[in-house]
Scaffold this motif. Structure first.
Motif, PDB file in Angstrom:
ATOM      1  N   LEU A  11       1.185  -0.901  -0.269  1.00 48.11           N
ATOM      2  CA  LEU A  11       0.083   0.111  -0.105  1.00 48.11           C
ATOM      3  C   LEU A  11       0.578   1.181   0.009  1.00 48.11           C
ATOM      4  CD1 LEU A  11      -2.915  -0.028   1.972  1.00 48.11           C
ATOM      5  CD2 LEU A  11      -3.181  -0.209  -0.026  1.00 48.11           C
ATOM      6  N   THR A 103      -9.057   1.790   4.068  1.00 47.07           N
ATOM      7  CA  THR A 103      -8.888   1.534   2.848  1.00 47.07           C
ATOM      8  C   THR A 103     -10.448   1.418   2.798  1.00 47.07           C
ATOM      9  OG1 THR A 103      -8.629  -1.087   3.578  1.00 47.07           O
ATOM     10  CG2 THR A 103      -7.104  -0.096   2.460  1.00 47.07           C
ATOM     11  N   TRP A 191      -6.277  -1.218  -7.478  1.00 48.60           N
ATOM     12  CA  TRP A 191      -6.345   0.670  -6.092  1.00 48.60           C
ATOM     13  C   TRP A 191      -6.561   1.183  -6.927  1.00 48.60           C
ATOM     14  CZ3 TRP A 191      -7.191  -1.180  -1.090  1.00 48.60           C
ATOM     15  CH2 TRP A 191      -6.220  -1.892  -0.625  1.00 48.60           C
ATOM     16  N   TYR A 229      -8.181   3.395  -1.362  1.00 50.04           N
ATOM     17  CA  TYR A 229      -7.242   3.919  -0.208  1.00 50.04           C
ATOM     18  C   TYR A 229      -7.290   5.280  -0.322  1.00 50.04           C
ATOM     19  CZ  TYR A 229      -3.249   4.645  -2.943  1.00 50.04           C
ATOM     20  OH  TYR A 229      -2.127   4.989  -4.219  1.00 50.04           O
ATOM     21  N   TYR A 248     -14.548   2.591   5.452  1.00 53.53           N
ATOM     22  CA  TYR A 248     -13.180   2.594   5.459  1.00 53.53           C
ATOM     23  C   TYR A 248     -12.924   2.272   6.650  1.00 53.53           C
ATOM     24  CZ  TYR A 248     -11.908   5.051   1.132  1.00 53.53           C
ATOM     25  OH  TYR A 248     -12.446   5.481  -0.681  1.00 53.53           O
ATOM     26  N   LYS A 251      -5.883   0.988   8.192  1.00 52.84           N
ATOM     27  CA  LYS A 251      -5.344  -0.506   8.215  1.00 52.84           C
ATOM     28  C   LYS A 251      -3.414   0.063   9.031  1.00 52.84           C
ATOM     29  CE  LYS A 251      -6.821  -3.039   5.763  1.00 52.84           C
ATOM     30  NZ  LYS A 251      -8.102  -4.276   6.489  1.00 52.84           N
TER      31      LYS A 251
END
Length: 268
Positions: A11, A103, A191, A229, A248, A251
């Motif tokens: 990420l 995310t 993504w 994200y 959301y 993370k």
């Protein structure tokens, strides 16, 4: 098998592509960025993965920033090496700007955003959505105005948006001819990353936050993004709440370590 830390690094690496710096250098595999000192993301060491192999990596970083007349800044996340944060603290680096990486599933966000829009009586008849895959003067004018940024920052954001990878979209919402919200969506693989999301301060609480996220999400889904994200300052309670309402989840967190005084390098 992918570990949790592998996912964090993945990420971080796609997120860094959404904010390309004006100037960069490499200290082994770490990206060292400089951009007129505007935003920490564009003026910090992307310290992800293991330590550089050179013993003098910290000196090289500090010399880079000293040569640009900038403080030395490190981006520290859960994908950074263990003990790096403590090492920098011991070297006089101050903790700055705690942030969250959040995310969500794109289809879930689209559905939830639409529900909230309907509760606020926002429809396609009341809000005009404008999407451009290149930066327009109108979008940039509105962004600088809504963020209350000085005109001196125009060239930085013009260059930043031009450097952002495609596919990308600069999206705005208009009501009565006035831009009331805007944002930038960038897709990489499956993504989507969302940056520059802002709602006009006089129109907050009316559902435009949900409407701009809905527009960004639906465009991203047409580009193949099943997940998305965004990065948000952790104490931005209204934004964190909005994103949480849309599904959301946080993370992990990240922050910066900053050393403003590099004068010792002059005498070394």
């Amino acid at each position: 098998m992918q570990t949790e830390k592998d996912f964090f690094e993945f990420l971080d690496r796609i997120a860094v592509n959404t904010w390309p710096a004006e100037t960069s250098s490499m200290v082994d595999h770490w990206l060292v960025r400089a951009s007129q000192g505007i935003t920490k993301r564009a003026n910090s060491v992307f310290a992800v993965g293991p330590y550089p192999r050179e013993d003098n990596w910290l000196s090289r970083v500090e010399q880079f920033y000293h040569s640009h007349g900038l403080p030395a800044i490190f981006h520290i996340s859960h994908a950074s090496p263990e003990q790096l944060d403590l090492l920098l603290q011991d070297q006089g680096y101050e903790l700055d700007t705690p942030c969250l990486m959040m995310t969500a599933d794109s289809s879930f966000v689209a559905a939830k955003a639409l529900t909230y829009m309907q509760k606020k009586y926002l429809t396609s008849l009341s809000v005009d959505v404008h999407i451009s895959e290149t930066l327009t003067p109108e979008w940039l004018d509105a962004f600088l105005h809504l963020e209350k940024y000085p005109e001196e920052r125009r060239s930085f954001y013009q260059g930043l948006c031009d450097r952002m990878p495609s596919p990308k979209a600069f999206i705005s919402l208009k009501e009565g001819g006035q831009i009331v919200a805007l944002g930038t969506a960038i897709v990489e693989g499956t993504w989507a990353g969302f940056v520059n999301v802002i709602v006009h301060e006089e129109h907050r609480g009316k559902g435009y936050g949900y409407a701009i996220l809905h527009a960004m999400t639906t465009w991203s889904m047409t580009q193949g993004a099943a997940q998305q994200y965004l990065q948000v300052i952790s104490n931005n309670t209204p934004a964190v709440s909005l994103y949480g309402n849309l599904g959301y989840q946080t993370k992990y967190g990240y922050h910066y370590r900053v050393k403003y005084d590099l004068t010792a390098l002059v005498s070394s």
